[in-house]
Scaffold this motif. Sequence first.
Motif, mmCIF file in Angstrom:
data_model
loop_
_atom_site.group_PDB
_atom_site.id
_atom_site.type_symbol
_atom_site.label_atom_id
_atom_site.label_comp_id
_atom_site.label_asym_id
_atom_site.label_seq_id
_atom_site.Cartn_x
_atom_site.Cartn_y
_atom_site.Cartn_z
ATOM 1 N N ILE A 1 0.851 -1.200 0.000
ATOM 2 C CA ILE A 1 0.000 0.000 0.000
ATOM 3 C C ILE A 1 0.881 1.242 0.000
ATOM 4 N N THR A 2 1.918 1.242 0.825
ATOM 5 C CA THR A 2 2.854 2.380 0.891
ATOM 6 C C THR A 2 3.399 2.732 -0.485
ATOM 7 N N MET A 3 3.620 1.726 -1.309
ATOM 8 C CA MET A 3 4.312 1.928 -2.582
ATOM 9 C C MET A 3 3.360 2.141 -3.771
ATOM 10 N N ILE A 4 2.072 2.339 -3.522
ATOM 11 C CA ILE A 4 1.118 2.557 -4.619
ATOM 12 C C ILE A 4 1.512 3.810 -5.410
ATOM 13 N N ALA A 5 1.680 3.639 -6.718
ATOM 14 C CA ALA A 5 1.969 4.728 -7.667
ATOM 15 C C ALA A 5 3.252 5.493 -7.326
ATOM 16 N N VAL A 6 4.187 4.813 -6.696
ATOM 17 C CA VAL A 6 5.476 5.427 -6.372
ATOM 18 C C VAL A 6 6.484 5.005 -7.439
ATOM 19 N N PRO A 7 7.194 5.956 -8.034
ATOM 20 C CA PRO A 7 8.238 5.585 -8.989
ATOM 21 C C PRO A 7 9.290 4.723 -8.290
ATOM 22 N N VAL A 8 9.637 3.599 -8.894
ATOM 23 C CA VAL A 8 10.551 2.653 -8.261
ATOM 24 C C VAL A 8 11.990 3.121 -8.431
ATOM 25 N N SER A 9 12.652 3.298 -7.301
ATOM 26 C CA SER A 9 14.078 3.609 -7.270
ATOM 27 C C SER A 9 14.605 3.107 -5.932
ATOM 28 N N TRP A 10 15.903 3.072 -5.780
ATOM 29 C CA TRP A 10 16.457 2.585 -4.511
ATOM 30 C C TRP A 10 16.035 3.489 -3.361
ATOM 31 N N TRP A 11 15.992 4.825 -3.603
ATOM 32 C CA TRP A 11 15.649 5.730 -2.507
ATOM 33 C C TRP A 11 14.165 5.675 -2.174
ATOM 34 N N SER A 12 13.294 5.432 -3.182
ATOM 35 C CA SER A 12 11.863 5.326 -2.863
ATOM 36 C C SER A 12 11.585 4.041 -2.086
ATOM 37 N N PHE B 1 6.857 3.162 6.332
ATOM 38 C CA PHE B 1 5.902 2.135 6.746
ATOM 39 C C PHE B 1 6.272 1.569 8.109
ATOM 40 N N ARG B 2 7.551 1.224 8.304
ATOM 41 C CA ARG B 2 7.958 0.670 9.605
ATOM 42 C C ARG B 2 7.739 1.686 10.718
ATOM 43 N N LEU B 3 8.008 2.970 10.446
ATOM 44 C CA LEU B 3 7.794 4.019 11.447
ATOM 45 C C LEU B 3 6.331 4.038 11.903
ATOM 46 N N PHE B 4 5.403 4.102 10.948
ATOM 47 C CA PHE B 4 3.988 4.175 11.311
ATOM 48 C C PHE B 4 3.488 2.863 11.913
ATOM 49 N N ASP B 5 4.029 1.741 11.458
ATOM 50 C CA ASP B 5 3.612 0.444 11.995
ATOM 51 C C ASP B 5 4.081 0.262 13.438
ATOM 52 N N ILE B 6 5.261 0.751 13.754
ATOM 53 C CA ILE B 6 5.800 0.621 15.114
ATOM 54 C C ILE B 6 5.246 1.711 16.033
ATOM 55 N N TRP B 7 5.230 2.935 15.569
ATOM 56 C CA TRP B 7 4.789 4.087 16.365
ATOM 57 C C TRP B 7 3.295 4.014 16.653
ATOM 58 N N LYS B 8 2.525 3.596 15.675
ATOM 59 C CA LYS B 8 1.072 3.460 15.767
ATOM 60 C C LYS B 8 0.373 4.745 16.245
ATOM 61 N N LEU C 1 -3.792 0.800 7.628
ATOM 62 C CA LEU C 1 -3.766 2.220 7.997
ATOM 63 C C LEU C 1 -2.336 2.762 8.037
ATOM 64 N N ALA C 2 -1.400 1.980 8.578
ATOM 65 C CA ALA C 2 0.006 2.407 8.584
ATOM 66 C C ALA C 2 0.500 2.587 7.149
ATOM 67 N N GLY C 3 0.094 1.678 6.263
ATOM 68 C CA GLY C 3 0.466 1.789 4.855
ATOM 69 C C GLY C 3 -0.113 3.035 4.211
ATOM 70 N N LEU C 4 -1.356 3.362 4.547
ATOM 71 C CA LEU C 4 -1.986 4.569 3.984
ATOM 72 C C LEU C 4 -1.292 5.838 4.482
ATOM 73 N N LEU C 5 -0.947 5.884 5.771
ATOM 74 C CA LEU C 5 -0.207 7.052 6.283
ATOM 75 C C LEU C 5 1.167 7.158 5.638
ATOM 76 N N ALA C 6 1.834 6.029 5.486
ATOM 77 C CA ALA C 6 3.147 6.029 4.836
ATOM 78 C C ALA C 6 3.023 6.427 3.366
ATOM 79 N N LEU C 7 1.968 5.938 2.693
ATOM 80 C CA LEU C 7 1.710 6.287 1.293
ATOM 81 C C LEU C 7 1.552 7.797 1.136
ATOM 82 N N GLY C 8 0.713 8.399 1.972
ATOM 83 C CA GLY C 8 0.509 9.851 1.899
ATOM 84 C C GLY C 8 1.790 10.618 2.178
#
Length: 165
Positions: free
Chosen positions: A99-110, A118-125, A148-155
């Motif tokens: 979900i985090t990576m929806i419509a994100v251009p693929v690169s090493w930094w992305s 994603f890990r930040l929002f999943d752990i921090w909650k 939800l963590a994926g959606l926050l990370a996506l945004g």
Amino acid sequence: MQPNSQPKQANPKPVLSNPVHCLAFGFGSGLAPKAPGTFGTLAAVPLFLLLSSLSLSEYLYVVIFASVVGIYFCGQTAKDLQVHDHPGIVWDEFVGFWITMIAVPVSWWSLVLGFALFRLFDIWKPWPIKWVDKHVHGGFGIMLDDVLAGLLALGSLHLLIYLIS
């Protein structure tokens, strides 16, 4: 029987021999003794790279399908292990990262930034993730907090991409 709140150490043989448990445990990545959620997210990256060749609509169909079947995978595995949201259940991390990576251009930094967010929002909650984690149970609850963590990370990721561009 009420599920235990303390996770039992999952036995790798039954987990990997049962297809539902194998998927819930992220093809074994959730068996990592430390940070299984992080290892589950890492295991989601190569699959994301395969999925990234799909059109946006095909990608969204796969993510929605993975979310829906994940409710069953995670719920059934938690029930069988008698532990709600066993740390080794990481299918929800797979979906959350995708979900985090929806419509994100693929690169090493992305990839690195998407993984970290994603890990930040999943752990921090942050709210409402923490509320969902405490109050919504079963497979739906296991999946929903990571969605939800994926959606926050996506945004956040799309905002950063916009600001950098």
